[in-house]
Design an enzyme around this catalytic site. Structure first.
Site, PDB file in Angstrom:
ATOM      1  N   SER A 119       0.821  -1.209   0.000  1.00 29.90           N
ATOM      2  CA  SER A 119       0.000   0.000   0.000  1.00 29.90           C
ATOM      3  C   SER A 119       0.854   1.258   0.000  1.00 29.90           C
ATOM      4  CB  SER A 119      -0.863   0.038   1.256  1.00 29.90           C
ATOM      5  OG  SER A 119      -1.671  -1.101   1.327  1.00 29.90           O
ATOM      6  N   HIS A 140      -1.223  -2.531  -7.234  1.00 27.53           N
ATOM      7  CA  HIS A 140      -1.935  -2.268  -5.978  1.00 27.53           C
ATOM      8  C   HIS A 140      -3.445  -2.370  -6.171  1.00 27.53           C
ATOM      9  CE1 HIS A 140      -2.994   0.709  -2.562  1.00 27.53           C
ATOM     10  NE2 HIS A 140      -2.919  -0.513  -2.094  1.00 27.53           N
ATOM     11  N   GLU A 152      -3.686   0.428  -8.956  1.00 31.60           N
ATOM     12  CA  GLU A 152      -2.586   1.368  -9.183  1.00 31.60           C
ATOM     13  C   GLU A 152      -1.368   0.555  -9.646  1.00 31.60           C
ATOM     14  OE1 GLU A 152      -3.332   5.011  -6.025  1.00 31.60           O
ATOM     15  OE2 GLU A 152      -2.396   3.209  -5.252  1.00 31.60           O
ATOM     16  N   ASN A 190      -3.811   6.208  -1.256  1.00 32.89           N
ATOM     17  CA  ASN A 190      -3.536   6.226   0.184  1.00 32.89           C
ATOM     18  C   ASN A 190      -2.857   7.517   0.631  1.00 32.89           C
ATOM     19  OD1 ASN A 190      -4.806   3.840   0.709  1.00 32.89           O
ATOM     20  ND2 ASN A 190      -2.988   2.592   0.416  1.00 32.89           N
TER      21      ASN A 190
HETATM   22  N1  LIG Z   1      -6.125  -4.373   3.797  1.00 38.08           N
HETATM   23  C1  LIG Z   1      -6.257  -3.550   2.785  1.00 38.08           C
HETATM   24  O1  LIG Z   1      -7.256  -2.809   2.673  1.00 38.08           O
HETATM   25  C2  LIG Z   1      -5.188  -3.497   1.716  1.00 38.08           C
HETATM   26  C3  LIG Z   1      -5.502  -2.918   0.475  1.00 38.08           C
HETATM   27  C4  LIG Z   1      -4.541  -2.910  -0.538  1.00 38.08           C
HETATM   28  C5  LIG Z   1      -3.273  -3.443  -0.295  1.00 38.08           C
HETATM   29  N2  LIG Z   1      -2.991  -3.980   0.930  1.00 38.08           N
HETATM   30  C6  LIG Z   1      -1.651  -4.563   1.125  1.00 38.08           C
HETATM   31  O2  LIG Z   1      -1.757  -5.965   0.934  1.00 38.08           O
HETATM   32  C7  LIG Z   1      -0.766  -6.627   1.738  1.00 38.08           C
HETATM   33  C8  LIG Z   1      -1.450  -7.648   2.638  1.00 38.08           C
HETATM   34  O3  LIG Z   1      -2.422  -6.982   3.399  1.00 38.08           O
HETATM   35  P1  LIG Z   1      -3.719  -7.737   3.979  1.00 38.08           P
HETATM   36  O4  LIG Z   1      -4.696  -6.666   4.317  1.00 38.08           O
HETATM   37  O5  LIG Z   1      -4.101  -8.860   3.082  1.00 38.08           O
HETATM   38  O6  LIG Z   1      -3.103  -8.295   5.342  1.00 38.08           O
HETATM   39  P2  LIG Z   1      -3.554  -9.549   6.236  1.00 38.08           P
HETATM   40  O7  LIG Z   1      -3.100  -9.227   7.618  1.00 38.08           O
HETATM   41  O8  LIG Z   1      -4.981  -9.902   5.987  1.00 38.08           O
HETATM   42  O9  LIG Z   1      -2.655 -10.735   5.608  1.00 38.08           O
HETATM   43  C9  LIG Z   1      -1.252 -10.717   5.676  1.00 38.08           C
HETATM   44  C10 LIG Z   1      -0.698 -12.038   5.182  1.00 38.08           C
HETATM   45  O10 LIG Z   1       0.739 -12.004   5.359  1.00 38.08           O
HETATM   46  C11 LIG Z   1       1.147 -13.206   5.963  1.00 38.08           C
HETATM   47  N3  LIG Z   1       2.376 -12.962   6.723  1.00 38.08           N
HETATM   48  C12 LIG Z   1       2.481 -12.368   7.937  1.00 38.08           C
HETATM   49  N4  LIG Z   1       3.785 -12.327   8.319  1.00 38.08           N
HETATM   50  C13 LIG Z   1       4.475 -12.909   7.296  1.00 38.08           C
HETATM   51  C14 LIG Z   1       5.850 -13.192   7.098  1.00 38.08           C
HETATM   52  N5  LIG Z   1       6.759 -12.857   8.025  1.00 38.08           N
HETATM   53  N6  LIG Z   1       6.216 -13.817   5.943  1.00 38.08           N
HETATM   54  C15 LIG Z   1       5.289 -14.156   5.005  1.00 38.08           C
HETATM   55  N7  LIG Z   1       3.966 -13.920   5.157  1.00 38.08           N
HETATM   56  C16 LIG Z   1       3.582 -13.299   6.278  1.00 38.08           C
HETATM   57  C17 LIG Z   1      -0.017 -13.611   6.866  1.00 38.08           C
HETATM   58  O11 LIG Z   1       0.053 -14.981   7.182  1.00 38.08           O
HETATM   59  C18 LIG Z   1      -1.203 -13.264   5.962  1.00 38.08           C
HETATM   60  O12 LIG Z   1      -1.419 -14.304   5.025  1.00 38.08           O
HETATM   61  C19 LIG Z   1      -0.030  -5.524   2.509  1.00 38.08           C
HETATM   62  O13 LIG Z   1       1.129  -5.170   1.798  1.00 38.08           O
HETATM   63  C20 LIG Z   1      -1.039  -4.382   2.504  1.00 38.08           C
HETATM   64  O14 LIG Z   1      -0.443  -3.110   2.622  1.00 38.08           O
HETATM   65  C21 LIG Z   1      -3.932  -4.050   1.929  1.00 38.08           C
END
Ligand SMILES: NC(=O)c1ccc[n+]([C@@H]2O[C@H](COP(=O)([O-])OP(=O)(O)OC[C@H]3O[C@@H](n4cnc5c(N)ncnc54)[C@H](O)[C@@H]3O)[C@@H](O)[C@H]2O)c1
Length: 285
Positions: A119, A140, A152, A190
């Protein structure tokens, strides 16, 4: 390059959503989570979501079966070796992502594109972990990925025109509307959204208005589909805090300095919808 096989790393909110989008668009998809059970659970989640769409008449039964036939789940990174594009969507932590890019670079085929769903984090930091910085960019997606039309495409200084064109074509093929943006923290959405969300927490912390009134005001007054505090819960408070910290680190703008209440809630494990408790209590809903 036309992208036909996609690897998705991370079984959280976003990894699961992107998996649904890519598989429904016709790509062969390999889902990778650190544990086989969570990788399998992603297929379970996808099946449930597709079944709901069949029930509502939005998807043919045969299309559901075709989508599921294209998806496999694994705990091994090696199974991503033949993917044309790998999108990582693991925790928003630069060190974790850097290590992942270095490892992936030694596994995937020479012409594969490696992308991050970060993000806010600098994509260039991930690109330089590899011997293919021209083939690394940001892709993104927004939350929930199946419903949100924007993607994005983040262009670090090293990315080639071919990489950006291939990823843009992939996003369009997924039915999304891609926009291109330079590799700056927060990209477009963001960078503009998070000062607003953070200031909503400030307003709650100051006692200016209640949670419900802050959210109701922005829904009724600005026609937003949800208020800022409900949106923070949807994004995840831990992810939101990481986003604000990355924005503050890059720009030193006080609007990006995360409010103490947000930080305390994350420390307490109140992460929003995914933990069942955030600004709202989801056990009560
Ligand atoms: N939540 C949102 O609204 C959103 C939107 C767009 C992008 N993102 C981005 O997407 C990515 C994931 O976010 P999310 O919301 O799915 O998070 P989440 O917390 O739902 O999932 C995170 C994932 O990462 C894994 N993980 C945790 N520690 C780890 C490690 N050390 N090594 C490998 N895997 C690991 C977890 O097991 C889980 O599967 C982030 O980079 C976030 O910035 C999030």
């Amino acid at each position: 390059m036309t992208i036909k096989a996609v690897g998705i790393i991370g079984s959280g909110i976003m990894g699961s959503g992107i998996a649904e989008v890519a598989s429904k668009a016709g790509a062969t998809v390999v889902l990778r989570s650190r544990k086989q059970e969570t990788a399998d659970a992603m297929i379970g989640g996808l099946t449930k979501s597709l079944d709901k769409q069949v029930e509502r008449g939005k998807l043919e039964e045969s299309a559901r079966n075709d989508v599921l036939g294209r998806v496999t789940a694994t705990a091994s990174l090696d199974e991503l070796a033949e993917c044309d594009l790998v999108i990582e969507s693991v925790v928003e932590d630069l060190d974790v992502k850097k290590a992942l890019f270095a490892e992936l670079d030694g596994i995937v085929k020479a012409d594969a594109i490696l992308a991050t769903n970060t993000s806010t984090l600098p994509v260039i930091e991930m690109a330089i972990q590899t011997k293919r910085p021209d083939k690394v960019c940001g892709v993104h997606f927004f939350n929930p990925a199946p419903a949100m039309s924007l993607v994005e495409i983040v262009r670090p200084l090293t990315a080639s025109d071919e990489t950006i064109a291939a990823v843009r074509e992939f996003a369009s093929g997924c039915g999304k509307n891609p926009v291109e943006v330079k590799d700056r923290a927060g990209f477009i959405v963001n960078a503009l959204l998070f000062p607003y969300l953070n200031n909503a927490v400030r307003m709650l912390e100051n006692g200016t208005a209640s949670r419900d009134d802050i959210d109701a005001a922005m829904m009724g007054g600005c026609n937003h589909p949800m208020g800022p505090l409900a949106l923070l819960d949807l994004v995840g408070l831990d992810t939101s805090l990481s986003i604000l910290d990355a924005l503050y680190e890059e720009f030193r703008d006080p609007n990006y300095a995360a409010m103490p209440l947000l930080r305390r809630m994350v420390t307490a494990g109140h992460l929003g919808r995914k933990s069942g408790l955030g600004f709202y209590d989801y056990a009560k809903k």
